[in-house]
Scaffold this active site. Structure first.
Site, PDB file in Angstrom:
ATOM      1  N   GLY A   1       7.639  -6.457  -5.284  1.00 32.21           N
ATOM      2  CA  GLY A   1       9.040  -6.728  -5.569  1.00 32.21           C
ATOM      3  C   GLY A   1       9.712  -5.775  -6.533  1.00 32.21           C
TER       4      GLY A   1
ATOM      5  CD  GLU B   1       1.437  -1.321   2.714  1.00 35.01           C
ATOM      6  OE1 GLU B   1       0.221  -1.446   2.966  1.00 35.01           O
ATOM      7  OE2 GLU B   1       2.315  -1.315   3.585  1.00 35.01           O
TER       8      GLU B   1
ATOM      9  N   GLY C   1       7.765   1.743  -0.929  1.00 34.56           N
ATOM     10  CA  GLY C   1       6.844   2.671  -1.564  1.00 34.56           C
ATOM     11  C   GLY C   1       6.129   2.077  -2.758  1.00 34.56           C
TER      12      GLY C   1
END
Length: 188
Positions: free
Chosen positions: A43, A72, A27
């Protein structure tokens, strides 16, 4: 401005983890301020998020901070570019939503059960599966989201959009509640 954006990202990232909307590295959240996007760094663990783990990029994806953005970032940028009204995005991996998106793959939406979801989400479309972190995923998800504020991503998670991170976060909770209610009603 950046201090406030960083504090909000830390607060809602940790809250997403505490409420079971994502686990470990999964997420990412973002906030748009003009031409800048504040987003979780690659990370970073949502439940341990710190202000130093917030990356800053411009609307072209150029990194303006000392940390790299989540893989993302393309997903967030694709939505911001299509929707001028969106100021924050939550991309999370809640379990019932992932199950629902997987079981409903090939269909166009998650059935809405509650009046709150009907009022605040109107429709929860389902984006087809594409590999994580790709431009393809960004495009199909932004397209499926369209004018709505929530989308399920087949075999992946959810994206919610709002005028604030608070709004995007609570819409994510509504999506997960909707997926859970749908799943439990189907399994009775």
């Amino acid at each position: 401005m950046s201090r406030t954006a960083r504090a909000q990202l830390v607060k809602y990232s940790r809250l997403a983890h505490e409420r079971g909307l994502t686990a470990a590295f999964g997420g990412n959240l973002s906030i748009r301020r003009g031409n800048l996007v504040f987003i979780k760094a690659t990370g970073a663990v949502m439940g341990e998020m710190t202000a130093g783990q917030v990356a800053v990029i411009d609307m072209d994806g150029k990194v303006l901070s000392g940390v790299r953005p989540s893989s993302e970032y393309r997903l967030h940028l694709a939505i911001y570019k299509r929707r001028n009204d969106v100021r924050a995005i939550a991309h999370l991996h809640p379990p019932y939503s992932i199950i629902a998106a997987t079981l409903l793959e090939g269909r166009d939406k998650l059935p809405i059960i509650t009046p709150e979801a009907e009022l605040y989400l109107r429709k929860i479309p389902i984006a087809p599966f594409r590999p994580a972190g790709t431009g393809e995923l960004a495009e199909v998800t932004a397209e499926a989201l369209g004018e709505y504020d929530a989308v399920l991503m087949a075999k992946h998670g959810i994206v919610t959009a709002g005028k604030s991170l608070r709004e995007a976060f609570y819409k994510a909770e509504l999506v997960e509640e909707s997926a859970k209610l749908w799943y439990l009603s189907e399994k009775r």
